[in-house]
Design an enzyme around this catalytic site. Structure first.
Site, PDB file in Angstrom:
ATOM      1  N   LYS A  28       0.841  -1.194   0.000  1.00  0.00           N
ATOM      2  CA  LYS A  28       0.000   0.000   0.000  1.00  0.00           C
ATOM      3  C   LYS A  28       0.873   1.239   0.000  1.00  0.00           C
ATOM      4  CE  LYS A  28      -1.830   1.940   3.635  1.00  0.00           C
ATOM      5  NZ  LYS A  28      -2.600   2.307   4.840  1.00  0.00           N
ATOM      6  N   TRP A  36      -9.728   0.585   1.788  1.00  0.00           N
ATOM      7  CA  TRP A  36     -10.760   1.410   2.441  1.00  0.00           C
ATOM      8  C   TRP A  36     -10.187   2.515   3.318  1.00  0.00           C
ATOM      9  CZ3 TRP A  36     -10.772  -3.998   3.700  1.00  0.00           C
ATOM     10  CH2 TRP A  36     -11.390  -4.790   2.729  1.00  0.00           C
ATOM     11  N   HIS A  37      -9.044   3.062   2.930  1.00  0.00           N
ATOM     12  CA  HIS A  37      -8.439   4.139   3.704  1.00  0.00           C
ATOM     13  C   HIS A  37      -8.618   5.492   3.004  1.00  0.00           C
ATOM     14  CE1 HIS A  37      -5.539   1.052   5.777  1.00  0.00           C
ATOM     15  NE2 HIS A  37      -6.808   0.887   6.086  1.00  0.00           N
ATOM     16  N   TYR A  38      -9.686   5.634   2.254  1.00  0.00           N
ATOM     17  CA  TYR A  38      -9.922   6.888   1.538  1.00  0.00           C
ATOM     18  C   TYR A  38     -10.228   8.007   2.542  1.00  0.00           C
ATOM     19  CZ  TYR A  38     -14.689   4.961   1.966  1.00  0.00           C
ATOM     20  OH  TYR A  38     -15.854   4.385   2.433  1.00  0.00           O
TER      21      TYR A  38
END
Length: 589
Positions: free
Chosen positions: A422, A523-525
């Site tokens: 990531k 899902w770290h937006y």
């Protein structure tokens, strides 16, 4: 061994049921949702069309009972009346939410009452947003870590209060994981390829290899932000579930728009209004997340003028920056084939590199009766990440082709797990746009993954490192497989069809193309309501009175390797900060 595991699972299920039954019975009556202050939205006494002037008013109305909203509500309720409005239901006794083994099933459930609401960005990447009390803590992989000290300094928070707020969260819902064998082999492989030193188990964000915390306990049961409500003052808190806020109400007679309350609909579609007390210190606080908060601001009349005019939304305040600067940390996965069964594990070990890349791993969420053999509305989650077919393309032929692609994948690819890389602090950013005025519908979201060349180069570096980790003798000894070639590993990953991005023939030859074509999300937006552009340093919405934002939409970067811990802390921190300032001013008066 299998019998004993089954017995343990049965015991945990019985405990869940008993806890649920006991929570339904309070000392003074019947509680439907574990705590007496949690009620259905339809129980609210104020109708939108009501002329009753004796309606209840609140010191604080919090929109969104998620990762930040729950600790925020629990904290503010110590001294003031709080109304917390959550559009979803409760996580208690929901097996898909409660157990680690059902992590992928919760994401694959696309029913209207699911805890997870899927959306697809314009980039073609499948994503999800929470729709449940407890928010993202109910559907994520559970990893818990603190932000690095540089982040705390950049946002201007008080380090002492930050530490106290982290501890408040950690004492209630965070655990040290029992390290899975897969994660142990991954740890040794990271060290083998130079991601050092080994920092052991720690919540701190430190360069090297570490084992982080988790919100799953040793029985594999999830502990969510909703459990932090147990610390609230029950006499000062009201939580309404299935309460979908449609807009913020404003008084526009003064120099600046002044938040007065909100309009929400209950589970039956009936509208209600909830109002603030007539006190200049009372506030509406938006905690609806990086997608929900910018969307609600615009639907309430705060945003780019042209955007609002297109949908005939009455203008309250023009702000061109609402919905801008949306970013997501792009993630790519490399599959690890294995000739031995592995236990299920989500993120436990992480490699924090100095090249702006995080390396993580997961295992055991493979081809099983609960994933690939169940369609879940044309969704399957055999790799812990949704794969789908757009609604307009769901022809019988397309569905059969989709299923065939999955069946053609080598079985050993799904007996194992995958290594994730990531990008931290991506330079690429996008935006949110409204598609209609229905709050239930997802807005249009664009992240522009890898638009900046530095992001793409870091992905290439990360994939190379992930491949070296898999080729390490620690992993090959564990998987009982021959050392795989990089091309074989990439081929498995491309065939998994993990997003809707068109594939290219050179995916396995060009790491740059592989990164672009196989990008997914973890899902770290974040972003859409940045400090200095939409809110001030105290998170009050610029140009307004009595309106504040407390969630990840204010972040210009995702803190640490996982933002969950910091967003939880943020709810407690901001609540404490608001209390201290308000009580201090009241004392001076």
């Amino acid at each position: 061994m299998a019998a004993s595991v089954g017995a343990v699972k049965l015991f945990i299920c019985l405990v869940l049921c008993l806890n649920t039954l006991s929570s339904l019975q309070g000392a003074k009556g019947f509680y439907e949702f574990k705590y007496p202050f949690i009620k259905r939205a339809s129980s609210f006494s104020s109708s939108f069309t009501s002329s009753n002037t004796a309606e209840a008013a609140y010191d604080y109305i919090i929109v969104g009972g998620g990762t930040a909203g729950c600790p925020l509500a629990a904290t503010l309720s110590q001294n003031f009346s709080v109304l917390l409005l959550e559009r979803g239901g409760v996580p208690f006794s929901n097996a898909n939410v409660s157990f680690l083994s059902n992590f992928h099933i919760a994401l694959a459930d696309t029913s209207p009452t699911s805890a997870s609401q899927p959306f697809i960005s314009t980039d073609g990447v499948i994503n999800a947003r929470a729709r449940v009390l407890g928010g993202g803590t109910c559907i994520n992989a559970g990893f818990y870590t603190r932000a690095n000290s540089d982040f705390i300094g950049r946002v201007g928070w008080d380090a002492r209060l930050v530490n106290e707020s982290y501890l408040w969260v950690e004492k209630q819902i965070v655990h040290q994981p029992k390290l899975a064998h897969w994660q142990d082999a991954f740890k040794d492989s990271l060290l083998d390829v130079g991601v050092s030193p080994y920092n052991g188990f720690t919540f701190d964000h430190i360069y090297g290899t570490k084992v982080g915390g988790t919100i799953f306990d040793r029985f594999g049961r999830r502990h969510t932000a909703a459990e932090l409500l147990a610390s609230a003052n029950p006499k000062m808190l009201t939580v309404l579930v299935y309460a979908t806020v449609q807009k913020v109400l404003f008084d526009k007679t003064g120099k600046r728009p002044r938040a007065m309350g909100v309009i929400f609909k209950d589970e039956n579609g009936k509208q209600h209004q909830a109002l603030l007390k007539n006190d200049r210190r009372s506030e509406v606080i938006l905690s609806s997340g990086a997608v929900g908060t910018p969307q609600l601001l615009m639907l309430s009349g705060i945003g780019p003028k042209a955007e609002l005019q297109k949908l005939n939304i009455s203008m309250v305040l023009h702000n061109e920056f609402v919905g801008q600067g949306m970013a997501d940390n792009p993630m790519n996965s490399v599959f690890v084939p294995t000739n031995r069964p592995v236990e299920q594990s989500l993120i436990q070990t992480v490699g924090i590199t100095k090249m702006g890349v995080y390396i993580e791993a997961s295992s055991g969420f493979g081809q099983s009766k609960d994933s690939i053999h169940c369609h879940h509305g044309i969704l399957s989650a055999e790799i812990g990440q949704l794969s789908t077919i757009p609604p307009k393309q769901r022809t019988p032929e397309a569905i059969e082709a989709f299923i065939k692609r999955k069946r053609d994948l080598p079985h050993e690819a799904f007996k194992g797990g995958f290594i994730l890389e990531k990008i931290s602090r991506p330079f690429s950013a996008g935006h949110i746009n409204l598609v209609n005025t229905n709050i239930d519908d997802n807005p249009s979201v664009t992240f522009n993954y890898f638009a900046h060349p530095r992001d793409l180069q870091r992905c290439v570096d990360g994939i190379r490192m992930a491949a070296k980790v898999i080729q390490s003798e620690h992993f090959t000894n564990f998987t009982k497989c021959d050392k795989p070639t990089v091309e074989k590993l990439l081929n498995l990953s491309v065939k998994a069809n993990i997003n809707l991005v068109p594939k290219h023939t050179n995916d396995t030859k060009s790491l740059e193309q592989f990164c672009k074509d196989t990008v997914i999300t973890i899902w770290h937006y974040h972003g859409g309501c940045h400090i200095g552009k939409v809110v001030n340093p105290n998170h009050k919405v610029l140009g307004t009175n009595r309106l504040r934002i407390v969630d990840g939409s204010t972040f210009s970067e995702s803190p640490g390797t996982n933002p969950q811990g910091t967003v939880l802390m943020m709810g407690r921190y901001m609540g404490t900060n608001i209390l201290m300032r308000r009580l201090r001013k009241a004392a001076r008066v």
